[in-house]
Design a protein around this motif. Structure first.
Motif, PDB file in Angstrom:
ATOM      1  N   LEU A  64       0.713  -1.265  -0.032  1.00  0.00           N
ATOM      2  CA  LEU A  64       0.038  -0.002  -0.024  1.00  0.00           C
ATOM      3  C   LEU A  64       0.868   1.062  -0.176  1.00  0.00           C
ATOM      4  O   LEU A  64       1.938   1.396   0.993  1.00  0.00           O
ATOM      5  N   LYS A  65       0.661   2.040  -1.083  1.00  0.00           N
ATOM      6  CA  LYS A  65       1.770   2.984  -1.187  1.00  0.00           C
ATOM      7  C   LYS A  65       1.310   4.442  -0.226  1.00  0.00           C
ATOM      8  O   LYS A  65       0.263   4.419   0.288  1.00  0.00           O
ATOM      9  N   ASP A  66       2.205   5.089   0.006  1.00  0.00           N
ATOM     10  CA  ASP A  66       2.130   6.034   1.393  1.00  0.00           C
ATOM     11  C   ASP A  66       0.962   7.084   0.648  1.00  0.00           C
ATOM     12  O   ASP A  66       1.069   7.439  -0.468  1.00  0.00           O
ATOM     13  N   GLN A  67       0.089   7.254   1.612  1.00  0.00           N
ATOM     14  CA  GLN A  67      -1.164   7.901   1.130  1.00  0.00           C
ATOM     15  C   GLN A  67      -1.170   9.595   1.447  1.00  0.00           C
ATOM     16  O   GLN A  67      -0.513   9.682   2.466  1.00  0.00           O
ATOM     17  N   ASP A  68      -1.689  10.216   0.534  1.00  0.00           N
ATOM     18  CA  ASP A  68      -1.864  11.716   0.987  1.00  0.00           C
ATOM     19  C   ASP A  68      -3.110  11.686   1.261  1.00  0.00           C
ATOM     20  O   ASP A  68      -4.144  12.051   0.479  1.00  0.00           O
ATOM     21  N   VAL A  69      -3.533  11.618   2.583  1.00  0.00           N
ATOM     22  CA  VAL A  69      -4.540  11.783   3.189  1.00  0.00           C
ATOM     23  C   VAL A  69      -5.161  13.223   3.529  1.00  0.00           C
ATOM     24  O   VAL A  69      -4.382  14.255   3.996  1.00  0.00           O
ATOM     25  N   ASN A  83     -10.046  10.130   0.266  1.00  0.00           N
ATOM     26  CA  ASN A  83      -9.110   9.247   0.711  1.00  0.00           C
ATOM     27  C   ASN A  83      -9.048   7.871   0.297  1.00  0.00           C
ATOM     28  O   ASN A  83      -8.651   7.036   0.840  1.00  0.00           O
ATOM     29  N   LEU A  84      -8.759   7.867  -0.939  1.00  0.00           N
ATOM     30  CA  LEU A  84      -8.682   6.297  -1.718  1.00  0.00           C
ATOM     31  C   LEU A  84      -7.392   5.871  -1.803  1.00  0.00           C
ATOM     32  O   LEU A  84      -6.395   6.789  -1.945  1.00  0.00           O
ATOM     33  N   GLU A  85      -7.044   4.911  -1.343  1.00  0.00           N
ATOM     34  CA  GLU A  85      -5.807   4.214  -1.130  1.00  0.00           C
ATOM     35  C   GLU A  85      -5.365   3.701  -2.637  1.00  0.00           C
ATOM     36  O   GLU A  85      -6.119   3.618  -3.626  1.00  0.00           O
ATOM     37  N   GLU A  86      -3.831   3.690  -2.740  1.00  0.00           N
ATOM     38  CA  GLU A  86      -3.242   3.440  -4.202  1.00  0.00           C
ATOM     39  C   GLU A  86      -2.330   2.217  -3.700  1.00  0.00           C
ATOM     40  O   GLU A  86      -1.495   2.313  -2.688  1.00  0.00           O
ATOM     41  N   SER A  87      -2.619   1.199  -4.447  1.00  0.00           N
ATOM     42  CA  SER A  87      -1.569  -0.077  -4.155  1.00  0.00           C
ATOM     43  C   SER A  87      -0.459  -0.111  -5.295  1.00  0.00           C
ATOM     44  O   SER A  87      -0.615   0.426  -6.357  1.00  0.00           O
TER      45      SER A  87
END
Length: 357
Positions: A64-69, A83-87
């Protein structure tokens, strides 16, 4: 009649032979082997798959890539961030270190060196050389994964430029004056400031940490509180190796967070299933190979042969004899933490250089 013969001198030789080869510490192998236990970014089930995975498949590790929340100060239905995650996935490919030996038992029927001793010493020589090759592969990975960004060197410097991150060589340079009892504390605090804190190991060129060990001795080995307050690394977190050259510097090496790099063995099918037939056998060593810190894939083959040519002038013991052939195969993955952009995101592997001025 000859009363003296060259072979008579054999009787004067000690049956306890010696081995000229030296076996210096392979600190990088030890550092990475000790770090492997802290590899928590690969789950246990995936580790088991890596141990038996065929070379026809690459190891794809999901991340799971670092998320820009997004966080707002206004509550309400219209302000809920997605706040969708990116894998992503990253890949490990197994590497190989291979050697072996042939052993002719009949060669020792007329030999002052004992068979079992010679066989064990040969295997020891081979294992040490294999360990050196493992270090070469580990150094390649450390060099490719070293951080290319590092901040906060000014705050941890007692005087200007004690610690300098050279962006031209991606190396943390440490001035001679800063290589004292506070160096360990400063290194750990530097990594904390870059938000990648944790337990760190350091491996350097030969005698690279002599000065620091001498400083630690001043406080006494039993004075744990003082040593802890000064941030000294424990002896189990400091390593040295001849695979890293000091060059014209006081030392060169790598600082890395526990678990930042590790090794996972791989055992192909016949070795994992202990295949055996016709004097041939495949197995996995019961214990780690000396100097390598990994279990090997072991192939043994017994064959009949004519081997008189092994001895100058011939030896009838080696006519219509046999040999035992052994292959030692280390196959393993070098694993490391995911970093989406080494050029801008600080990594937990740092190349360090102790300057002479």
């Amino acid at each position: 009649m000859a009363y003296l013969d060259a072979t008579d001198l054999n009787d004067l030789q000690s049956l306890s032979a010696s081995n000229e080869k030296r076996f210096p510490e392979l600190g990088l192998v030890d550092a990475v082997a000790d770090s492997t236990a802290a590899v928590d970014y690969i789950d246990p089930s995936t580790k088991e798959q890596l141990r038996t995975m065929s070379s026809a498949r690459n190891a794809q590790i999901p991340v799971l890539k670092d998320q820009d929340v997004t966080v707002v100060t206004t509550p309400g239905f219209n302000f809920i961030p997605s706040n969708l995650e990116e894998s992503a996935q990253y890949t490990f490919t197994a590497v190989d270190v291979f050697s072996g030996l042939r052993h002719y038992p009949a060669q020792y029927g007329n030999n002052s060196i004992r068979e079992e001793w010679a066989k064990k010493e040969k295997m020891k020589n081979i294992c040490h050389k294999m360990g050196g090759k493992v270090e070469e592969l580990l150094l390649t990975t450390l060099a490719s994964r070293k951080t290319q960004a590092l901040s906060y060197t000014t705050p941890v410097s007692a005087t200007s430029g004690d610690y300098n991150f050279n962006t031209g060589t991606d190396t943390l340079e440490i001035k001679k004056a800063a290589q004292d009892e506070t160096m360990y504390f400063s290194l750990v605090d530097l990594m904390d400031a870059n938000e990648i804190g944790g337990n760190y190991r350091i491996v350097t060129s030969r005698a690279g940490l002599t000065r620091q060990r001498a400083e630690a001795a001043k406080y006494g080995a039993a004075n744990d509180k003082n040593l802890q307050a000064l941030g000294f690394f424990g002896n189990d977190m400091m390593y040295q190796t001849g695979s890293i050259s000091a060059g014209s510097d006081r030392f060169n090496g790598y600082l890395f967070r526990d678990g930042a790099i590790g090794v996972i063995e791989n055992h192909p099918y016949d070795f994992a299933t202990s295949t055996s037939f016709g004097g041939k056998s495949w197995s996995i060593s019961d214990m780690d190979l000396p100097f390598c810190r990994m279990r090997a894939n072991v192939y043994v083959n017994n064959e009949a042969t004519e081997a008189e040519a092994l001895v100058s002038g011939g030896d009838s013991n080696l006519k219509m004899t046999h040999f035992a052939e052994m292959a030692l195969w280390l196959r393993f993955y070098i694993v490391y933490r995911y970093n989406s952009d080494l050029t801008t995101r600080v990594n937990d592997i740092v190349k360090v250089q102790g300057l002479t001025t």
